[in-house]
Design a protein around this motif. Structure first.
Motif, PDB file in Angstrom:
ATOM      1  N   ARG A   1     -59.567   2.783   9.958  1.00  0.00           N
ATOM      2  CA  ARG A   1     -60.939   2.943  10.460  1.00  0.00           C
ATOM      3  C   ARG A   1     -61.351   4.409  10.421  1.00  0.00           C
TER       4      ARG A   1
ATOM      5  N   GLU B   1     -60.480   4.284  19.995  1.00  0.00           N
ATOM      6  CA  GLU B   1     -59.274   3.460  19.868  1.00  0.00           C
ATOM      7  C   GLU B   1     -58.653   3.154  21.223  1.00  0.00           C
TER       8      GLU B   1
ATOM      9  N   LEU C   1     -51.869  -0.026  21.201  1.00  0.00           N
ATOM     10  CA  LEU C   1     -52.206   1.132  20.378  1.00  0.00           C
ATOM     11  C   LEU C   1     -51.131   1.381  19.315  1.00  0.00           C
TER      12      LEU C   1
ATOM     13  N   ALA D   1     -56.018   1.526  12.939  1.00  0.00           N
ATOM     14  CA  ALA D   1     -56.819   2.613  13.506  1.00  0.00           C
ATOM     15  C   ALA D   1     -56.992   3.744  12.498  1.00  0.00           C
TER      16      ALA D   1
ATOM     17  N   THR E   1     -60.227   9.025  18.995  1.00  0.00           N
ATOM     18  CA  THR E   1     -59.181   8.794  20.002  1.00  0.00           C
ATOM     19  C   THR E   1     -59.779   8.094  21.217  1.00  0.00           C
TER      20      THR E   1
ATOM     21  N   ARG F   1     -60.697   0.364  22.534  1.00  0.00           N
ATOM     22  CA  ARG F   1     -60.410  -0.871  21.797  1.00  0.00           C
ATOM     23  C   ARG F   1     -59.152  -1.551  22.352  1.00  0.00           C
TER      24      ARG F   1
ATOM     25  N   THR G   1     -52.700   9.620  17.188  1.00  0.00           N
ATOM     26  CA  THR G   1     -52.093   8.472  17.869  1.00  0.00           C
ATOM     27  C   THR G   1     -51.790   8.789  19.331  1.00  0.00           C
TER      28      THR G   1
ATOM     29  N   ALA H   1     -55.053   9.033  21.455  1.00  0.00           N
ATOM     30  CA  ALA H   1     -55.555   7.746  21.952  1.00  0.00           C
ATOM     31  C   ALA H   1     -54.710   7.247  23.125  1.00  0.00           C
TER      32      ALA H   1
END
Length: 459
Positions: free
Chosen positions: A22, A135, A12, A19, A132, A138, A445, A448
């Motif tokens: 996106r 990601e 992350l 991120a 959040t 992901r 951030t 996530a």
């Protein structure tokens, strides 16, 4: 720390800029659900999400509704506890446009004295929060080679327009959507920036009352003191809704209202809420309300009765001496515990009728009714998530309440039979529904990262 979690968190961190790119792409889609001119944009946002989720390995479907689409995705079944993740991809209108410092659908990363923020419509409500989730999934997929099992995602396109299609959709697809717990990201941290899990939400009853007297406005010199005055009748009825201790006087009003548990009282006391400081932000300083209750109890755990609007007679420039033919008011009740919205509505109507003279009339217009939502925090998942949040943010997370209503939590409880865990990373100054909406980059951030920790802890 679990090695797999450490790798997910590192992934992350390394993918932060991608991120953010996106998210900015998502924010450029003007998915305003209340404006028919943007119907195709709402569809584009749904398609954008489907492409993202398909790429991650989810089995994704777009379900048409009488309004805007529902995006539903699921990962492979397994032996884990099934979890449903909810967010919405539609956004509020941007008016008044002239108050925006930059175009609302040309999002950007902006430096502020408090740190970097993502500026644009939907940044905090709710696209940034929704992403959040995405990601975190992901990064998990990239590290483990597959998604966590037993995940269901429900992303709605009508939340900002009242979710008219949601309840029918939940009923129609209840078997496929039912999980052990719902995760809702459309909420915030506590005001001082500590992570929080919202465990209770007040319900709501809205009621409009209209009282009519004579067939026209009357001259107060000719009729005053003899003829009924609808404003006076209405004012007397409304004034007796509360006693001098701040308690609502409707019979049976407090049936189902529950006092705080010892655990919640400790949590809330530790928040150090300062009512005078809170009120100072709106140019007030003196708390009022129910005698013997703390300020946080009054806004999170006690029911209310409030007059939201009142009208009648002449209120223009100058003076007009009349007895008005009509008076009206809008009244709302915030509910807690297991209070029954329809019983509250009926008790209010009975109270008003008791004040109406024989030759006057009254009519009522309903404006929604939803019960309170109270989550069962004895479920070990709550303590697990609370601990995971504390580890990410470096301070103990809190169980908090919310004075407002988030109907989706009640819908999940009533229709799908499951509690919700409301965890979001919005801040009080995010300006949601207002010009210059923003979402802290740190919220995005670390949000996530928080979900990665919670997923790991619950698997």
């Amino acid at each position: 720390m679990d090695q797999g979690l450490e790798q997910v968190l590192a992934k992350l961190d390394a993918g932060r800029d991608a991120a953010l790119d996106r998210l900015l792409a998502f924010l450029r889609i003007p998915s305003i659900s209340t404006d028919p001119a943007h119907k195709s944009d709402v569809r584009d946002a749904a398609e954008w999400l489907r492409a993202q989720l398909d790429d991650l390995g989810f089995q994704t479907q777009i379900h048409d509704t009488p309004g805007h689409p529902m995006v539903v995705a699921r990962s492979q079944p397994g032996q884990a506890r099934p979890l449903l993740f909810y967010g919405h991809y539609d956004v509020q209108p941007v008016d008044p446009l002239n108050l925006w410092n930059s175009p609302p659908f040309e999002p950007r990363i902006e430096e502020t004295p408090q740190g970097q923020v993502i500026r644009g419509r939907g940044a905090a409500d709710d696209k940034g929060q929704l992403m959040t989730f995405v990601e975190a999934f992901r990064a998990w997929r990239d590290v483990h080679g597959e998604l966590p099992s037993d995940l269901i995602l429900l992303f709605e396109g009508e939340e900002e327009s009242g979710s008219p299609s949601l309840q029918p959709f939940l009923r129609e697809h209840a078997v496929d959507l039912r999980a052990s717990l719902a995760m809702i990201c459309d909420t915030s941290m506590y005001s001082d920036g500590r992570p929080a899990i919202t465990t209770q939400l007040r319900g709501l009853v809205g009621q409009e009352v209209v009282i009519r007297g004579a067939d026209r406005d009357l001259h107060s010199g000719s009729f005053g003191g003899l003829a009924a005055n609808p404003i006076m009748i209405l004012a007397q009825a409304l004034a007796t809704l509360k006693d001098d201790q701040g308690r609502v006087t409707l019979p049976g009003f407090y049936e189902g209202v529950q006092d705080l548990t010892d655990e919640l009282r400790r949590d809330w006391d530790a928040l150090g809420f300062d009512a005078e400081e809170f009120l100072s932000g709106v140019d007030l300083k003196t708390p009022i309300g129910e005698t013997g209750r703390t300020p946080l109890e009054m806004v999170w755990n006690r029911p209310t009765c409030e007059i939201n609007g009142i009208a009648g007679g002449y209120a223009g420039d100058g003076f007009k001496t009349v007895l008005p033919a009509e008076a009206r008011a809008k009244v709302s009740f915030r509910l807690t515990g297991t209070q029954d919205p329809e019983k509250i509505r009926a008790a209010f109507q009975d109270h008003i009728r008791a004040h109406i003279p024989a030759d006057c009339s009254v009519e009522f217009h309903d404006h929604g009714a939803s019960p309170a939502s109270v989550m069962d925090t004895s479920d070990p998942a709550f303590a697990t998530a609370k601990d995971a949040l504390g580890r990410e943010w470096g301070r103990e997370a809190a169980y908090i309440g919310a004075g407002g209503s988030i109907p989706i939590a009640g819908d999940f409880k009533q229709i799908l039979g499951m509690d919700s865990m409301l965890i979001g990373f919005g801040r009080d100054d995010d300006r949601i529904h207002s010009p210059n909406e923003k979402y802290d980059v740190n919220s995005f951030t670390k949000g996530a990262r928080s979900w990665a920790r919670i997923l790991t802890a619950l698997r």
